[in-house]
Design a protein around this motif. Structure first.
Motif, PDB file in Angstrom:
ATOM      1  N   ARG A   1       1.211  10.531  -4.091  1.00 45.18           N
ATOM      2  CA  ARG A   1       0.308   9.925  -3.097  1.00 45.18           C
ATOM      3  C   ARG A   1       1.086   9.110  -2.072  1.00 45.18           C
ATOM      4  O   ARG A   1       0.761   9.109  -0.869  1.00 45.18           O
ATOM      5  N   THR A   2       2.115   8.403  -2.536  1.00 45.66           N
ATOM      6  CA  THR A   2       2.925   7.583  -1.637  1.00 45.66           C
ATOM      7  C   THR A   2       3.622   8.449  -0.593  1.00 45.66           C
ATOM      8  O   THR A   2       3.644   8.121   0.597  1.00 45.66           O
ATOM      9  N   ILE A   3       4.196   9.550  -1.042  1.00 43.85           N
ATOM     10  CA  ILE A   3       4.884  10.462  -0.124  1.00 43.85           C
ATOM     11  C   ILE A   3       3.898  11.082   0.859  1.00 43.85           C
ATOM     12  O   ILE A   3       4.186  11.208   2.058  1.00 43.85           O
ATOM     13  N   ALA A   4       2.723  11.462   0.372  1.00 42.69           N
ATOM     14  CA  ALA A   4       1.710  12.050   1.260  1.00 42.69           C
ATOM     15  C   ALA A   4       1.329  11.073   2.360  1.00 42.69           C
ATOM     16  O   ALA A   4       1.226  11.449   3.541  1.00 42.69           O
ATOM     17  N   ASP A   5       1.130   9.813   1.993  1.00 39.65           N
ATOM     18  CA  ASP A   5       0.790   8.794   2.999  1.00 39.65           C
ATOM     19  C   ASP A   5       1.932   8.624   4.005  1.00 39.65           C
ATOM     20  O   ASP A   5       1.698   8.372   5.188  1.00 39.65           O
ATOM     21  N   LEU A   6       3.154   8.761   3.519  1.00 43.35           N
ATOM     22  CA  LEU A   6       4.326   8.544   4.370  1.00 43.35           C
ATOM     23  C   LEU A   6       4.453   9.597   5.460  1.00 43.35           C
ATOM     24  O   LEU A   6       4.888   9.299   6.575  1.00 43.35           O
ATOM     25  N   VAL A   7       4.074  10.837   5.153  1.00 44.90           N
ATOM     26  CA  VAL A   7       4.290  11.935   6.112  1.00 44.90           C
ATOM     27  C   VAL A   7       2.980  12.501   6.664  1.00 44.90           C
ATOM     28  O   VAL A   7       2.993  13.511   7.365  1.00 44.90           O
TER      29      VAL A   7
END
Length: 234
Positions: free
Chosen positions: A52-58
């Motif tokens: 989820r963190t990576i998805a929010d980042l990109v």
């Protein structure tokens, strides 16, 4: 000389304290994320949080983040995971793109190393007229020169001719905004060790509608996109 000033962040950044502490905590979780018992669910929780963190980042969808062993594997998955496509790459891509598809057609760049959009449009038009499916791969920030490519303009051209776009954003992440929706790309590769994370961890963000054939087989992990037990600590 006993003190050293480390400046080679573009090659690899030092592990930041937040990442180190998260890794230490994850080391105490023994379970396999695919297991249904309590330890397995604890491991799955860590992986899902990272996703989820990576998805929010990109600017992506957490269900469409594929964890890999690094940017190189992410690039290889993007370039080889689509079936029956002609690949266009710029002439100044990272070796993990150039060598992943030696059969790719090279998009020329100008004297400053910036992609030639007029040449790209000609290539796209010719491929479209020939009935070819195309994947264009253009990095966001060059790993050697730092040149920023007009990826959103590449995306606009690709959409006009029905092509898909992959962006190697490994050197850009943490230095430039990386939003796959604004960049108009279908896939984005990133790597942890460029931004203070551990070496040996990367990810490929995939837009809806992109179906990839796994390059590493042997399990249903990553929604059958990449086999192998997840690297929970990474």
């Amino acid at each position: 000389m006993t003190d050293q000033v480390y400046l080679d962040y573009n090659a690899s950044a030092p592990l930041c304290d937040d990442a180190k502490q998260a890794m230490i905590a994850a080391m105490d979780v023994a379970g396999n994320p695919s297991s249904v018992h309590a330890s397995g669910r604890a491991a799955r929780k860590i992986v899902d949080h990272a996703r989820r963190t990576i998805a929010d980042l990109v600017g992506g969808d957490s269900e469409r983040i594929v964890f890999t062993s690094g940017g190189t594997e992410a690039n290889n998955l993007a370039l080889n995971g689509l079936e029956d496509v002609t690949v266009f790459t710029s002439a100044v891509e990272h070796p993990s793109v150039i060598e992943a598809r030696p059969d790719a057609k090279r998009i020329p760049v100008d004297a400053n190393g910036v992609i030639d959009l007029v040449a790209l449009e000609t290539m796209l038009k010719d491929a479209s007229d020939a009935g070819q499916k195309v994947l264009v791969s253009v990095m966001l920030a060059n790993n050697e020169t730092g040149v920023i490519q007009p990826v959103a303009k590449v995306g606009l051209l690709a959409r006009e001719y029905g092509a898909k776009v992959h962006c190697d954003a490994v050197q850009a992440l943490g230095r430039l905004p990386v939003d796959m929706n604004r960049l108009l790309v279908d896939m984005v590769s990133i790597s942890a060790h460029k931004i203070g994370g551990p070496k040996g961890v990367g990810a490929l963000a995939i837009a809806p509608g992109v179906m990839l054939v796994p390059q590493i087989r042997g399990g249903g992990q990553e929604k059958y996109r990449r086999g192998g037990t997840e690297n929970v600590v990474g």
